[in-house]
Write a protein that holds these residues in place. Structure first.
Motif, PDB file in Angstrom:
ATOM      1  N   GLU A 169     -32.656   8.188   9.030  1.00  0.00           N
ATOM      2  CA  GLU A 169     -32.054   7.663   7.809  1.00  0.00           C
ATOM      3  C   GLU A 169     -31.534   8.779   6.913  1.00  0.00           C
ATOM      4  O   GLU A 169     -30.648   8.560   6.086  1.00  0.00           O
ATOM      5  CB  GLU A 169     -33.078   6.813   7.046  1.00  0.00           C
ATOM      6  CG  GLU A 169     -33.554   5.597   7.824  1.00  0.00           C
ATOM      7  CD  GLU A 169     -34.652   4.841   7.100  1.00  0.00           C
ATOM      8  OE1 GLU A 169     -35.018   5.264   5.979  1.00  0.00           O
ATOM      9  OE2 GLU A 169     -35.127   3.836   7.648  1.00  0.00           O
ATOM     10  N   GLY A 170     -32.078   9.987   7.058  1.00  0.00           N
ATOM     11  CA  GLY A 170     -31.643  11.104   6.224  1.00  0.00           C
ATOM     12  C   GLY A 170     -30.475  11.888   6.783  1.00  0.00           C
ATOM     13  O   GLY A 170     -30.015  12.848   6.144  1.00  0.00           O
ATOM     14  N   LEU A 171     -29.983  11.528   7.965  1.00  0.00           N
ATOM     15  CA  LEU A 171     -28.858  12.258   8.552  1.00  0.00           C
ATOM     16  C   LEU A 171     -27.567  11.958   7.793  1.00  0.00           C
ATOM     17  O   LEU A 171     -27.300  10.806   7.441  1.00  0.00           O
ATOM     18  CB  LEU A 171     -28.683  11.881  10.023  1.00  0.00           C
ATOM     19  CG  LEU A 171     -29.733  12.404  11.002  1.00  0.00           C
ATOM     20  CD1 LEU A 171     -29.425  11.900  12.400  1.00  0.00           C
ATOM     21  CD2 LEU A 171     -29.789  13.925  10.997  1.00  0.00           C
ATOM     22  N   PRO A 172     -26.755  12.975   7.515  1.00  0.00           N
ATOM     23  CA  PRO A 172     -25.472  12.758   6.823  1.00  0.00           C
ATOM     24  C   PRO A 172     -24.534  11.878   7.648  1.00  0.00           C
ATOM     25  O   PRO A 172     -24.607  11.857   8.880  1.00  0.00           O
ATOM     26  CB  PRO A 172     -24.900  14.171   6.661  1.00  0.00           C
ATOM     27  CG  PRO A 172     -26.056  15.097   6.874  1.00  0.00           C
ATOM     28  CD  PRO A 172     -26.993  14.391   7.812  1.00  0.00           C
ATOM     29  N   GLY A 173     -23.644  11.204   6.961  1.00  0.00           N
ATOM     30  CA  GLY A 173     -22.678  10.341   7.636  1.00  0.00           C
ATOM     31  C   GLY A 173     -21.835  11.054   8.676  1.00  0.00           C
ATOM     32  O   GLY A 173     -21.651  10.540   9.791  1.00  0.00           O
ATOM     33  N   PRO A 174     -21.296  12.254   8.373  1.00  0.00           N
ATOM     34  CA  PRO A 174     -20.481  12.959   9.386  1.00  0.00           C
ATOM     35  C   PRO A 174     -21.252  13.266  10.666  1.00  0.00           C
ATOM     36  O   PRO A 174     -20.686  13.233  11.761  1.00  0.00           O
ATOM     37  CB  PRO A 174     -20.075  14.251   8.658  1.00  0.00           C
ATOM     38  CG  PRO A 174     -20.103  13.899   7.213  1.00  0.00           C
ATOM     39  CD  PRO A 174     -21.240  12.924   7.068  1.00  0.00           C
TER      40      PRO A 174
END
Length: 238
Positions: free
Chosen positions: A180-185
């Motif tokens: 859930e903490g991974l950036p969108g890109p």
């Protein structure tokens, strides 16, 4: 929490069963990556994860063959462990099963094929010793003992590979909240990585077929898909 352990146990049981089916029992191709992973997805309520992970790994391992003393990478463990992790990651994160999750699971767990090969070689030695003992028992007229010794050669495959598959499923549950903490890109990059990896796997399968001009077609196909992915990523940035 009990649901987590139920899923981990289901993954381990199926992983152990298909490991045995691959070596000693039935050998009806249930242990092939596409079948093993798809059934794993069905057991863990995530058929898409099992199907798409299994399809990629089926192509990747298509050229491997267990012939005589030649032992290929353990495609079954690679498929069951990776699909179990993909399904449990989606479950733990509360998100739907996506190509980003499938790519991440493949990147993290595809090396299980080598681990399984290493274990397979050592279990083969154990099984060979039991086979010699069983033959001696049969020659001595102790048929029940010989049968029992042969069966003992099967159980280590079930226990070892089932345990490893359970560990992969548990790892997926532990990794899920972190996603859930991974950036969108990063997630978009992982999503686009799936078709790229699938095209490379298809190229490997075509190369292994030894068909006329297979290398050329495989390279062109993989290159076209990778170029398309790159173009689409660049368009998103503009």
């Amino acid at each position: 929490m009990s649901g987590v352990w139920t899923q981990v146990a289901l993954a381990g049981i199926w992983g152990g069963l298909v490991a045995v089916e691959r070596k000693a029992f039935l050998q009806a191709m249930f242990s092939r990556p596409l079948v093993a992973a798809t059934v794993m997805g069905a057991l863990l309520d995530d058929v898409p994860a099992g199907l798409f992970v299994g399809m990629l790994l089926e192509l990747f391992h298509l050229g491997g063959a267990n012939l005589g003393a030649s032992l290929p990478d353990h495609d079954t463990l690679s498929a069951t462990g990776t699909s179990a992790a993909a399904a449990t990651m989606a479950m733990a994160s509360g998100a739907s099963s996506t190509p980003a999750l499938w790519s991440l699971a493949v990147l993290l767990f595809v090396g299980l094929g080598r681990v399984g090969l290493w274990l397979d070689r050592r279990l083969e030695r154990y099984a060979a010793r039991l086979a010699r003992k069983a033959l001696a028992s049969a020659e001595a007229g102790q048929l029940t003992r010989a049968m029992r010794q042969n069966l003992w050669g099967v159980w280590p495959h079930f226990a070892v590979f089932g345990l490893l598959t359970s560990v992969c499923a548990l790892a997926g549950f532990l990794l899920g909240p972190w996603l859930e903490g991974l950036p969108g890109p990063v997630l978009r990059g992982l999503a686009w990585a799936y078709p790229a990896m699938a095209s490379v796997s298809a190229a490997i399968a075509a190369r292994g077929s030894h068909a006329k001009r297979a290398s050329l077609y495989a390279g062109l196909g993989a290159g076209a898909v990778c170029l398309s992915v790159l173009v689409l990523l660049l368009k998103e940035r503009l």
